[in-house]
Design a protein around this motif. Structure first.
Motif: not given
Length: 144
Positions: A12, A46, A78, A117-118, A121, A123-124
């Motif tokens: 990912r 990513y 992405t 990124l968190k 997204e 889920e990260f």
């Protein structure tokens, strides 16, 4: 140009680290390897590029643009997050993002890249991030 490519969230989030000067050949080889890695990922993928150690990019702006056009990018990517504080390298990252059609954000630290990124997204937030162990720089002793 020494570089490293690691999945820091399996399939990912890909982390690349650039150190030293980059020639045209280095750039082509690096982009080929990144494309191959990202193609193996699980969408959405990513990419964090740590270019804090990047030295001189031995390409004219025109040659850089032409290379980017010739290296078709991939729909699997992405976001591209560039960790960088060097003005010229930040500009090159911005130019590259325009030519390859990937959303890009430049941040000054790895912590900010991960935090970004968190945020985009969720889920990260609860994902295990595996950061590579960096080798210490070799510093020559000062002559007295």
């Amino acid at each position: 140009m020494p570089s490293a490519i690691n999945w820091i969230v399996p399939q990912r989030v890909l982390l690349t680290s650039l150190n030293g000067d980059m020639s045209k050949e280095d750039f082509v080889n690096f982009m080929t390897e990144i494309r191959a890695q990202i193609a193996q990922g699980q969408k959405p993928v990513y990419h964090i590029s740590d270019s804090m150690g990047l030295g001189k990019v031995e390409l004219s702006l025109r040659a850089f643009q032409d290379l980017l056009k010739s290296l078709s990018m991939f729909s699997e990517l992405t976001w591209q997050i560039d960790v960088n504080t060097h003005g010229l390298n930040k500009m090159l990252a911005a130019v590259a993002s325009q030519f390859v059609g990937v959303r890009t954000r430049t941040v000054p630290t790895m912590d900010e890249a991960i935090a970004f990124l968190k945020r985009i997204e969720p889920e990260f937030e609860h994902t295990v991030w595996t950061m590579p162990v960096l080798q210490p720089s070799i510093v020559e002793p000062t002559q007295q």
